[in-house]
Write a protein that holds these residues in place. Structure first.
Motif, short mmCIF file in Angstrom:
data_model
loop_
_atom_site.label_atom_id
_atom_site.label_comp_id
_atom_site.label_asym_id
_atom_site.label_seq_id
_atom_site.Cartn_x
_atom_site.Cartn_y
_atom_site.Cartn_z
N GLY A 154 50.08 48.48 41.81
CA GLY A 154 48.96 47.56 41.59
C GLY A 154 49.45 46.24 41.01
O GLY A 154 48.83 45.69 40.11
N SER A 155 50.55 45.72 41.55
CA SER A 155 51.19 44.54 40.96
C SER A 155 50.28 43.32 40.88
O SER A 155 50.50 42.44 40.05
CB SER A 155 52.46 44.18 41.72
OG SER A 155 52.15 43.84 43.06
N ASN A 156 49.27 43.27 41.72
CA ASN A 156 48.35 42.14 41.69
C ASN A 156 46.95 42.52 41.22
O ASN A 156 46.00 41.79 41.42
CB ASN A 156 48.29 41.46 43.06
CG ASN A 156 49.59 40.77 43.38
OD1 ASN A 156 50.12 40.03 42.56
ND2 ASN A 156 50.14 41.04 44.54
N ARG A 157 46.86 43.71 40.60
CA ARG A 157 45.58 44.16 40.04
C ARG A 157 45.68 44.16 38.52
O ARG A 157 46.73 44.46 37.96
CB ARG A 157 45.26 45.57 40.53
CG ARG A 157 44.77 45.55 41.96
CD ARG A 157 44.27 46.90 42.36
NE ARG A 157 45.31 47.44 43.24
CZ ARG A 157 45.55 48.71 43.43
NH1 ARG A 157 44.85 49.62 42.81
NH2 ARG A 157 46.50 49.09 44.23
N PRO A 158 44.61 43.85 37.84
CA PRO A 158 44.63 43.81 36.37
C PRO A 158 45.06 45.15 35.77
O PRO A 158 44.69 46.21 36.26
CB PRO A 158 43.18 43.53 36.00
CG PRO A 158 42.58 42.89 37.21
CD PRO A 158 43.30 43.51 38.37
N PHE A 159 45.89 45.07 34.73
CA PHE A 159 46.28 46.28 34.02
C PHE A 159 46.21 46.10 32.51
O PHE A 159 46.26 47.06 31.75
CB PHE A 159 47.68 46.74 34.44
CG PHE A 159 48.79 46.23 33.56
CD1 PHE A 159 49.42 47.08 32.66
CD2 PHE A 159 49.20 44.91 33.61
CE1 PHE A 159 50.45 46.61 31.85
CE2 PHE A 159 50.21 44.44 32.81
CZ PHE A 159 50.84 45.30 31.92
N LEU A 160 46.06 44.86 32.04
CA LEU A 160 46.08 44.60 30.61
C LEU A 160 45.04 43.55 30.27
O LEU A 160 44.96 42.52 30.93
CB LEU A 160 47.47 44.08 30.21
CG LEU A 160 47.66 43.61 28.77
CD1 LEU A 160 47.62 44.81 27.82
CD2 LEU A 160 48.98 42.89 28.63
N VAL A 161 44.26 43.85 29.26
CA VAL A 161 43.31 42.87 28.75
C VAL A 161 43.77 42.52 27.34
O VAL A 161 43.91 43.40 26.49
CB VAL A 161 41.87 43.42 28.71
CG1 VAL A 161 40.93 42.40 28.09
CG2 VAL A 161 41.42 43.79 30.10
N GLU A 162 44.03 41.25 27.10
CA GLU A 162 44.55 40.79 25.82
C GLU A 162 43.83 39.51 25.43
O GLU A 162 43.93 38.52 26.13
CB GLU A 162 46.05 40.55 25.91
CG GLU A 162 46.70 39.98 24.69
CD GLU A 162 46.69 40.94 23.52
OE1 GLU A 162 46.64 40.45 22.38
OE2 GLU A 162 46.74 42.15 23.71
N MET A 163 43.09 39.58 24.35
CA MET A 163 42.40 38.41 23.82
C MET A 163 41.58 37.70 24.90
O MET A 163 41.65 36.48 25.07
CB MET A 163 43.39 37.46 23.17
CG MET A 163 44.08 38.08 21.96
SD MET A 163 45.41 37.11 21.26
CE MET A 163 44.56 35.64 20.78
N GLY A 164 40.82 38.47 25.65
CA GLY A 164 39.94 37.89 26.66
C GLY A 164 40.60 37.56 27.97
O GLY A 164 39.94 37.13 28.91
#
Length: 95
Positions: A34-44
């Motif tokens: 999933g290299s182009n799919r979100p995996f991390l949410v950090e500070m918005g």
């Protein structure tokens, strides 16, 4: 390569260890299913694996924070930073 970021000091990271960490992260990011799919949410912000690697490689404020944390944790655990990254990648079924 010189980075013009306040608080960045090349001497805080062993160059060989840093290159090893970047190499593992590069392989992980571009080989991730999933290299182009979100995996991390950090500070918005939401980052894909490739965007995360870019942040680390370019030593942005976020990337530099990750590297400082990684190197500090490795020192505490008396291990190499690259070993910690390798272990995390394998634990996630990527290595």
């Amino acid at each position: 390569m010189t980075y013009d970021f306040p608080g960045y000091d090349e001497a805080q990271f062993d160059p060989d260890e840093l290159e090893g960490v970047l190499s593992y992260l590069r392989e992980w990011a571009y080989g991730h299913p999933g290299s182009n799919r979100p995996f991390l949410v950090e500070m918005g912000r939401t980052l894909t694996p490739v965007e995360f690697f870019y942040e680390v490689e370019k030593r942005t404020e976020f990337g530099l924070g990750f590297l400082r944390f990684l190197f500090a944790q490795a020192r505490r655990a008396e291990e190499r930073p690259v070993d910690a990254v390798s272990r995390a990648i394998k634990a996630n079924g990527q290595g």
